[in-house]
Every structure is written in C-alpha cells, then in structure tokens.
Motif scaffolding. Structure first.
Motif, short mmCIF file in Angstrom:
data_model
loop_
_atom_site.label_atom_id
_atom_site.label_comp_id
_atom_site.label_asym_id
_atom_site.label_seq_id
_atom_site.Cartn_x
_atom_site.Cartn_y
_atom_site.Cartn_z
N ILE B 63 1.98 1.79 -9.55
CA ILE B 63 2.62 3.08 -9.28
C ILE B 63 1.52 4.11 -9.10
O ILE B 63 0.64 4.25 -9.95
CB ILE B 63 3.56 3.49 -10.45
CG1 ILE B 63 4.66 2.44 -10.62
CG2 ILE B 63 4.16 4.86 -10.19
CD1 ILE B 63 5.52 2.67 -11.84
N VAL B 64 1.54 4.78 -7.95
CA VAL B 64 0.55 5.81 -7.67
C VAL B 64 1.28 7.13 -7.52
O VAL B 64 2.18 7.24 -6.68
CB VAL B 64 -0.25 5.50 -6.39
CG1 VAL B 64 -1.28 6.59 -6.13
CG2 VAL B 64 -0.94 4.15 -6.50
N ASP B 65 0.91 8.11 -8.32
CA ASP B 65 1.51 9.43 -8.24
C ASP B 65 3.05 9.34 -8.27
O ASP B 65 3.74 10.00 -7.51
CB ASP B 65 1.04 10.13 -6.94
CG ASP B 65 1.30 11.63 -6.99
OD1 ASP B 65 1.41 12.17 -8.10
OD2 ASP B 65 1.40 12.24 -5.91
N GLY B 66 3.55 8.48 -9.13
CA GLY B 66 5.00 8.34 -9.29
C GLY B 66 5.68 7.49 -8.25
O GLY B 66 6.90 7.30 -8.29
N MET B 67 4.92 6.96 -7.28
CA MET B 67 5.54 6.16 -6.22
C MET B 67 5.19 4.68 -6.41
O MET B 67 4.02 4.32 -6.49
CB MET B 67 5.07 6.62 -4.84
CG MET B 67 5.64 7.97 -4.44
SD MET B 67 4.99 8.56 -2.87
CE MET B 67 3.34 9.04 -3.32
N LEU B 68 6.21 3.86 -6.47
CA LEU B 68 6.01 2.42 -6.61
C LEU B 68 5.67 1.84 -5.25
O LEU B 68 6.35 2.11 -4.25
CB LEU B 68 7.28 1.78 -7.16
CG LEU B 68 7.25 0.26 -7.39
CD1 LEU B 68 6.25 -0.10 -8.48
CD2 LEU B 68 8.64 -0.24 -7.77
N LEU B 69 4.60 1.02 -5.20
CA LEU B 69 4.18 0.42 -3.93
C LEU B 69 5.07 -0.77 -3.61
O LEU B 69 4.71 -1.91 -3.89
CB LEU B 69 2.74 -0.07 -4.04
CG LEU B 69 1.61 0.93 -3.86
CD1 LEU B 69 0.29 0.25 -4.16
CD2 LEU B 69 1.60 1.49 -2.47
N ASP B 70 6.26 -0.50 -3.06
CA ASP B 70 7.10 -1.66 -2.76
C ASP B 70 7.69 -1.63 -1.36
O ASP B 70 8.01 -2.67 -0.81
CB ASP B 70 8.21 -1.80 -3.80
CG ASP B 70 9.06 -0.55 -3.88
OD1 ASP B 70 8.69 0.45 -3.24
OD2 ASP B 70 10.07 -0.59 -4.59
N ASN B 71 7.82 -0.47 -0.75
CA ASN B 71 8.33 -0.46 0.63
C ASN B 71 7.36 0.30 1.53
O ASN B 71 6.48 1.00 1.06
CB ASN B 71 9.73 0.14 0.68
CG ASN B 71 9.74 1.57 0.17
OD1 ASN B 71 8.94 2.39 0.60
ND2 ASN B 71 10.61 1.86 -0.78
N ASN B 72 7.57 0.13 2.84
CA ASN B 72 6.62 0.69 3.79
C ASN B 72 6.52 2.21 3.70
O ASN B 72 5.45 2.78 3.87
CB ASN B 72 7.00 0.29 5.22
CG ASN B 72 6.55 -1.13 5.51
OD1 ASN B 72 5.59 -1.60 4.90
ND2 ASN B 72 7.23 -1.81 6.40
N GLN B 73 7.68 2.87 3.43
CA GLN B 73 7.65 4.33 3.34
C GLN B 73 6.74 4.77 2.21
O GLN B 73 5.90 5.65 2.37
CB GLN B 73 9.06 4.85 3.10
CG GLN B 73 9.72 5.30 4.39
CD GLN B 73 11.19 5.58 4.18
OE1 GLN B 73 11.75 5.31 3.12
NE2 GLN B 73 11.81 6.11 5.20
#
Lengths: 274, 245
Positions: B63-73
């Motif tokens: 998780i980077v800056d609250g965003m989970l690296l799981d979809n292209n967006q």
C-alpha cells in the motif's frame, strides 16, 4: 562520451542544425547526375527510338511512382500495427499478426499479385451470390487498386518485422522510466519508444522503399500500365528490345538512385548521438 | 502519527525457480530515508521495483499513500506519486534535457508548457546544471545524466523517491555530485528508499539501514547501530567484506 564529443564535433552539430546535405557532402549525387545525363544524351542524339520510348512510357513512369508511393505509405501503417501486434502480450493479437507475417512472407509477391487480381474477384462474386448481395456479385477488380492492396499486404509483413526489431532494439529501461513517471503503456510507446525506434529503422525503411519501387514492376502482369508494361508494349510495336530495355532500365535507375539519395538525406537529418 | 506512507506486507516474488523475495514486510514512514544494502541477488532491487509495480509480485500486499497496488488505475496513480531513479539513468535519448523533464509533466500531470518549463528550470538549478537544458543526454557525463534523471523524477512532485543503485554505473569522481543532490533532498524531508552500497551516504543521511539477503530482511537498525554493532552473523560477514574494500 565527452571524448567522443571532442573527436567528432561535426556529428553533434549536424543534428543540432538539421544537417546540411549537398552534393559536396553526398558525392553520390554525381552518379544520379551522370545517369540523367546519359538519358538526356540518348534522347537528344538519337530521338528515334529513345525519345519515342520516353514519351510513350511517360504515363507508365507516373503509374509506377503512384503505385510505389501509395503502397509504401499504406504498408508503413500496416507494418506499424503488425509490428506492435508481434510484441503484444494479448495472445490473439500476437497470434494473428504472427500468422500474417509467416504466411505472407512465405509466398512470392508475384503469386500474391496474381491471386489478388484473378482469384479474389471470383471469391468476392461467389460470396455475393451466397449472400445474394448485388454489389458483390457484379464486383470487378480495379487493376491499380488491386495491385496496391497486394503490394501493401506483402510489404506490410516485412515491415512488421522491421518495426518489431526496431522497438526491441530500444533498451527496456526507456519504457520502465516512462512508466515510472506515470505514463500509460500507450503514451510511453508513442512519446518515448517509437520516436527512438523510428530512427533505428530508418535505414531498413529506406531499403524497403527502393525494393518496393523495383518490385512494383511486377504489377505489369496484372494489367497495370506501369513503366515495365509500357516498355513491353513499345517493344512489341517496334521490335527494338535493346533500345527499349536499355531506356527502361535507365529510367528505373534514375528513380532508385534519387530515392537512395533522399533516404540518405533523411537519415543524416534525423541522426543524433546516443 | 499517520499511517506509514509505504506498507509492505509479506511480499513474495519468484523468477522461475528462483525465489527473489521470500516474504518481505516493511513500513516506511513519511520523511524517512531508508538505505537498503545486501549482496547482489538478495532481492533489494526487486523489492524497490515492486513498490511502483515495475515488477509484479505473487503474494502479499503493498500500500502506497493509502492506495493498494492491485488494479491498473491504482498502479498509475501510485506511479505518479513515486519517483524512481535507475542505475542506468534511462534518460530519453531522443529528447533534450529540458524535454526529458517536461514530457511527463505535460502528458501525465497535464501542466501547461509554461508551467512545466518553469518547474523544470527550477529543478535544473537545484541539481546544479541549468546550463545543460538544451543538451541531449549523450552529451552529458554520467553524473550529469543521473542528476537530470533525479530532476525528471522530482518534476512530478512525488511523495516518495526510489533510488535503484543510483551511483553504481558512475565513474568514481562523479559519485559525489549525485550523492550531494540526494543528501540535500533527504535534508528537505523527502521520503527516500535507496538501494546503494554507498556506506558514507547511509551514515550521513539515512534514518534506517536495512540488510537484505536471499530475499529476506535480515536486520534493520539506525546507521550507527548497524555499522558499529550488527546483531546478525550474516550482516557482520557482509559488512566485513565491503568495509575492508
């Protein structure tokens, strides 16, 4: 890198200024001039039959140029998509483009031309009958369009491989750097990879133009009145094969030599130091 | 304190039969400067490349800056916030220095030409080579190229900067100019994750040093502790090899 700069300052400069290319820097223009002079001499000193041949074949020269230039630009577009398809991770796209390249590369251009001209109209008419669709039933092949389609499809396959190898020659780090800056795959391709690949494939692209120009003479077998066909017509009317084919060969030579000089000029202009 | 800006949980990654990462967990706080060291093949670069998804991982989560690296967006959004500097610089060879800095600002950040140019000029001053704006990468020394690469990443206003062996491809006399830029960046409070063997930089600028071996984090400590008093045998062995050189 700095050393390279000192050793060869002109190369740097030539890119920055756009590269002046004239007869002094590209002596091969003299060869073009000599061949043109030979043609001019022949026409002036012996108008019969040389001038007659040139006048008779005038429209053929234009058709040859038209067919060459049109199919060249169309096949560049096809080759771009074919090359991208050959690098696609999508199995269907990769499969279709690979199949296209492998099959088309394996069939002689002459056979392809004849098939497009004689076989494809019959096939289209049969499909028309089956669908009961009048415009297809009454389809007649237009020789020039058919010839352009055939050459485009054939050369597009070769071009696909040139584009593919050009893209593959760009270090992976370029794509990674672009992606790491937030660019999409498409943006990275368009702004970073393809402009660099373009410079790599310029020489083979130039080769393809000259090869295509010469191969365009094959269209004479499918009722296109190009330079070669006009030469044959002139020969059968006047029975002077030596003069006719000497002149036709010289006319082709002028076209290809000029094309080679233009290619070399474009290459020099777009060169940059890596 | 807020959540860590990077949260790595039990990430695993294999290349064929080789397990490059065997369950790595790591939190990075905002403003932290973390230096990762370890022998080659220990998975440190792979870990770095997983953070902006240049490398895909099979298991675990980042998780980077609250965003989970799981979809292209999310991956593209994370990449906009995470700058990366490569060992081989990877400047765009067909563009001038200025164009290198402006390209992604234009098409990713949608900045106007004037704004992008202003940002770029300021950054070139910051990395100390404003006079090279119109040069092509091939006309620069390695050190200059790497400083341009840092400026290019900074132009996107990233919250985190990743450095993948930024000085390993440089001639010795050019290493310092790059490390100076990185040190001043650390001084400004940038969150930095650095894979490097520059122990001087680690001592001077890092808050934390991590030692990786065979795809795992073996030890982490403040630079002082790490260099003077390592607890693990493997760390000691590694340090004895590199500090003698």
């Amino acid at each position: 890198m700095d050393k390279q700069l000192k050793d060869n300052p002109n190369r740097e400069l030539s890119f920055v200024t756009g590269g002046e290319v004239n007869i002094r820097q590209d002596p091969w223009w003299w060869l073009v001039a000599v061949v043109i002079a030979v043609v001019a001499l022949l026409v002036m000193l012996q108008p019969v039959p040389f001038k007659e041949i040139v006048v008779f074949a005038r429209d053929g020269i234009l058709i040859t140029i038209l067919v060459t230039v049109t199919s060249y630009f169309l096949m560049l577009v096809l080759g771009l998509f074919g090359g991208l398809g050959r690098l696609s991770k999508n199995k269907l796209v990769f499969g279709i483009s690979t199949l296209y390249v492998e099959i088309i590369r394996g069939i002689p251009l002459l056979v392809q031309l004849i098939a497009w001209y004689f076989a494809s109209p019959v096939l289209i008419q049969k499909i028309g009958l089956w669908l009961n669709f009048t415009p297809l039933i009454t389809y007649r092949a237009n020789p020039i369009i058919t010839a352009i389609v055939a050459i485009t499809v054939c050369y597009g396959a070769y071009m696909s491989e040139i584009v593919r190898s050009g893209i593959q020659s760009i270090p992976k780090g370029q794509m990674e750097a672009a992606r790491s800056l937030g660019m999409s795959h498409l943006q990275a391709m368009r702004h970073v990879v393809l402009p660099q690949a373009f410079r790599v494939i310029l020489p083979p692209m130039g080769n393809e133009f000259i090869a295509l120009l010469k191969d365009s003479s094959l269209v004479s077998v499918v009722a296109v009145a190009d330079l070669t066909r006009r030469g044959r017509e002139f020969m059968s009317a006047h029975f002077n094969p030596i003069e006719t084919w000497l002149m036709v060969a010289l006319l082709y030579l002028i076209l290809t030599l000029v094309a080679a000089r233009v290619v070399s000029y474009i290459e020099k202009r777009s060169r940059y130091d890596r | 304190m807020a959540n860590p800006i990077i949260q790595i949980k039990d990430v695993r990654k294999r290349f064929g039969h080789v397990e490059a990462l065997r369950g790595v967990s790591l939190d990075i706080e905002e403003g932290e400067v973390v230096v990762i060291v370890g022998p080659s093949g220990s998975g440190k670069s792979t870990l770095l490349r997983c953070i902006n998804r240049l490398e895909e991982y099979e298991k675990g989560s980042i998780i980077v800056d609250g965003m989970l690296l799981d979809n292209n967006q999310n991956i593209n959004a994370v990449r906009r916030e995470v700058g990366m500097v490569f060992q081989s610089f990877n400047l765009f060879a067909h563009l001038t220095v200025m164009q290198n800095l402006m390209l992604a600002q234009n098409i990713v950040r949608k900045r106007s030409k004037q704004e992008a140019e202003k940002v770029s000029r300021e950054l070139l001053v910051k990395v100390g080579i404003p006079e090279k704006a119109k040069s092509y990468p091939s006309q620069l020394s390695g050190g200059q190229q790497q400083r341009v690469a840092i400026a290019r990443a900074l132009a996107m206003n990233p919250k985190v900067m990743l450095f993948d062996e930024p000085t390993s491809a440089l001639d010795p006399e050019m290493i310092k100019e790059v490390l100076d830029v990185m040190a001043s960046l650390a001084g400004e409070g940038m969150t930095m994750l650095v894979v490097s063997h520059e122990m001087g930089f680690a001592r001077a600028a890092a808050n934390r040093v991590i030692f990786m071996d065979e795809g795992q984090i073996i030890e982490q400590a403040t630079p002082d502790e790490f260099f003077t008093n390592p607890t693990q045998e493997r760390t000691r062995l590694f340090l004895s090899k590199i500090l003698h050189l």
